[in-house]
Design an enzyme around this catalytic site. Sequence first.
Site, short mmCIF file in Angstrom:
data_model
loop_
_atom_site.label_atom_id
_atom_site.label_comp_id
_atom_site.label_asym_id
_atom_site.label_seq_id
_atom_site.Cartn_x
_atom_site.Cartn_y
_atom_site.Cartn_z
N ASP A 155 34.18 40.71 44.63
CA ASP A 155 35.05 40.64 45.39
C ASP A 155 35.72 39.28 45.61
O ASP A 155 35.01 38.22 46.03
CB ASP A 155 34.71 41.24 46.93
N GLU A 198 40.99 43.93 44.34
CA GLU A 198 40.59 42.51 43.88
C GLU A 198 39.13 42.50 43.67
O GLU A 198 38.29 41.60 43.78
CB GLU A 198 40.80 41.59 45.19
#
Length: 277
Positions: A155, A198
């Site tokens: 992440d 993301e």
Amino acid sequence: MSEKEDIEVLKEKVEELLKKDNSVDEGKILQAFIENKDGENLFSFLLRNYVHAVFSEEEAIEHWKHIVLNSEELSKKLERPVGITLALVDYFTNENRIFDSPLLVEVHIFKQTEKLAMVDGLTGVFNRRYMDVSLKKEKNRCDRYEKKFSVLIIDIDDFKKFNDIYGHLFGDRVLQITAQTIREGIRNEDVLCRYGGEEFLVILPETDIEGAELLGNRLCKFVREKNFLAENKITVSIGAATYPDFGDTEEKVIGEADKALYKAKKSGKNCCCRASV
């Protein structure tokens, strides 16, 4: 069934695969296939059009038998008709790893229509759909041979601030740079996918939790050292888990990796944490 009859059946199945693709290139190849259906070296000629590699006719016939079977399995898993391009890519990157990297196959035979099914359009890495298929295949392989595989969930830290401060186009560039950096830091046999937003997920064949954690920390360093932003460095947090040590299904292993990712975030970000029993 005689060998000659077997070859005739294979020709019909390959022709059906060709008809499922709709691009101009496929149309030309289909026409050439039909016109030369009784010619010599038909299957090696057809394979060369897609992978730009030379095979003997006997080798090509064996490959096409497996490609046809692979297309049938993928059609069931994806619940939609699968054309020749997708069946070829999946076969040469998962079932029979002749090439060093899935990216090499991508250069040779990905067509725009099938890219939409397998590749994330923004980052150029595999998408969620391909991830699901690859995880199932890796789990089945590990069950069969009593092996392990690991996953990393990656992440981008504070990604929202990039969008808020610099705009969404800049945020897209951050995603692209991060995906490229991760890809440069993993092995050829590892599979990098965009997990969503993301987040990225990496499938690590034949890798235990120690190896996964080691790679995760190395990737954190690679991303952090990427000279992209002068003031605000891109960093990532990573969670690692291993099958079957942390779950008897791919979903459970991902869940444990996600918990480990949360632990990495709570530990100050910019690090990799492993799942715990």
